[in-house]
Design an enzyme around this catalytic site. Structure first.
Site, PDB file in Angstrom:
ATOM      1  N   GLU A  97       0.890  -1.169   0.000  1.00 31.57           N
ATOM      2  CA  GLU A  97       0.000   0.000   0.000  1.00 31.57           C
ATOM      3  C   GLU A  97       0.920   1.209   0.000  1.00 31.57           C
ATOM      4  O   GLU A  97       1.502   1.570   1.020  1.00 31.57           O
ATOM      5  CB  GLU A  97      -0.915  -0.035   1.225  1.00 31.57           C
ATOM      6  CG  GLU A  97      -2.178   0.809   1.084  1.00 31.57           C
ATOM      7  CD  GLU A  97      -1.904   2.294   1.178  1.00 31.57           C
ATOM      8  OE1 GLU A  97      -1.906   2.975   0.118  1.00 31.57           O
ATOM      9  OE2 GLU A  97      -1.670   2.781   2.282  1.00 31.57           O
ATOM     10  N   CYS A 124      -2.115   8.821   2.939  1.00 29.79           N
ATOM     11  CA  CYS A 124      -1.881   8.272   1.603  1.00 29.79           C
ATOM     12  C   CYS A 124      -3.058   8.580   0.683  1.00 29.79           C
ATOM     13  O   CYS A 124      -2.915   8.567  -0.539  1.00 29.79           O
ATOM     14  CB  CYS A 124      -1.636   6.770   1.669  1.00 29.79           C
ATOM     15  SG  CYS A 124      -2.852   5.857   2.598  1.00 29.79           S
TER      16      CYS A 124
END
Length: 393
Positions: free
Chosen positions: A148, A182
């Protein structure tokens, strides 16, 4: 952390395998899911608890021990969470020894974890550069990487958008956690007919933001993680100005304690062909780009190397459906009339391209932490072969 623990407890009773129709008479074809084995979790500073919890709680209910290497920038959070988890495990008599382990250290520790053959799965959260290194190391031993990575996320604002709703969604996505998620909004792609109005509304909203000590209840924006992040923000804004960008609102703020990199979020009006918008800067910078046709907006959105989160603000159902279709966003998360951040744990979290392709948290993300076994059970006295093959003795 508490939410994902609740989710994982329910999930533990739903690790379903399939029963599949067999082409052979008096045969049964099924799938079973078994524990994969010890897994490694390498987490980043920006969500020092959530990402660890998404991985660890699912891994534990899947039967996997967990080795956790947190960011060297947030060791105290990791130690605190580890101690809480140790107390809970100690009260559960059936839990085996060494079910969870914590390793504090720098990149050398992360590299050792990624290379270890006793860890069949490595879940790593961080930059795309870090993810490429982890993927190469894990792939060299044919392990499983679950990545990720970076986002460089975009939101499209169409002419039919509810601007009051859009402003709230944009501001939270762009400046929440000081732009260090993110899923933070990096690029705002606005129809040319409403761009000037929206920019003015955003400038006004940014002017109302309370910036300061994150321990104070009224604070909406805390500091950047360190001075290096502040320098990268300054450098990115200098590059944007050099490419003709018009910067609104950036200012380094004084900190009475002498610690903390406090900054005002920046809006940058810039052209779609500027090189700086292709680079994700982990800071509260939002590039505002104008478009004329939706196809152009989608092309701009998809033109970066990452593919984590995206959104569109529109009241046109055709636009929203196109955005969510194969011809629309190429991201792992595609939202309508909400921002790019604030994902729920019930959905699979992750993205495509240089975001890494991994999925964590909800939906069927649990399958990453298990191995699949296909079983064929013959309850007849014959031995027919599949696909009509004959092998008579």
């Amino acid at each position: 952390m508490i939410d994902i623990c609740d989710f994982a407890v329910g999930l533990s009773r739903q690790l379903y395998g399939l029963t599949i129709a067999s082409e052979r008479p008096m045969h049964r074809l099924t799938e079973q899911w078994h524990p994969l084995g010890p897994i490694g979790v390498i987490s980043a500073f920006n969500f020092p608890v959530a990402v660890w919890a998404w991985n660890s709680m699912l891994a534990l209910v899947c039967g996997d021990p967990v080795l956790w290497k947190p960011s060297e920038k947030t060791p105290l959070t990791a130690i605190g969470c580890h101690l809480i988890e140790m107390k809970v495990i100690a009260a559960f008599e059936d839990a085996p020894n060494n079910l969870i382990q914590l390793l504090i250290g720098g990149s050398d520790v992360g590299e050792a974890i990624a290379a270890h053959p006793g860890l069949p799965l490595i879940s790593a959260t961080g930059s795309s550069a870090m993810g490429k290194s982890v993927a190469a190391t894990v792939g060299a031993r044919l392990g499983r990487p679950l990545l990720e990575l970076g986002g460089n996320n975009a939101a499209i604002v169409a002419p039919s958008a509810d601007l009051a709703l859009a402003v709230r969604g944009i501001v939270f996505s762009a400046v929440g956690t000081c732009g260090q998620r993110c899923t933070s909004l990096r690029r705002l792609i606005v129809h040319e007919s409403i761009a000037d109005e929206l920019v003015q509304k955003l400038i006004a909203a940014y002017g109302q933001l309370s910036i300061g000590n994150p321990l104070e209840p009224a604070t909406l924006i805390g500091p950047l993680i360190d001075e290096d992040a502040a320098e990268k923000m300054r450098s990115a804004l200098d590059a944007a100005r050099a490419e003709g960008g018009l910067v609104h609102g950036v200012e380094r703020l004084a900190d009475e304690s002498g610690h903390g990199a406090y900054v005002k979020p920046a809006l940058v009006e810039i052209s779609a062909d500027a090189l700086i918008i292709k680079t994700e800067t982990f800071a509260p910078i939002t590039y505002v780009i104008r478009y004329s046709e939706l196809s152009e907006a989608i092309e701009i959105q998809n033109s970066v190397k990452q593919g984590l989160s995206s959104s569109i603000f529109t009241s046109d159902v055709r636009e929203s459906e196109l955005f969510c279709s194969p011809a629309g966003s190429d991201c792992g998360i595609a939202n309508v009339n909400i921002g790019t951040s604030g994902a729920e744990i019930g959905g699979a979290f992750g993205g495509e391209k240089e975001t890494g392709g991994g999925r964590e948290s909800g939906s069927d993300a649990w399958k990453s932490y298990m191995r699949r076994a296909t079983n064929t059970i013959n309850y007849s006295t014959d031995l027919p072969l599949a696909q009509g093959i004959k092998f008579d003795l």
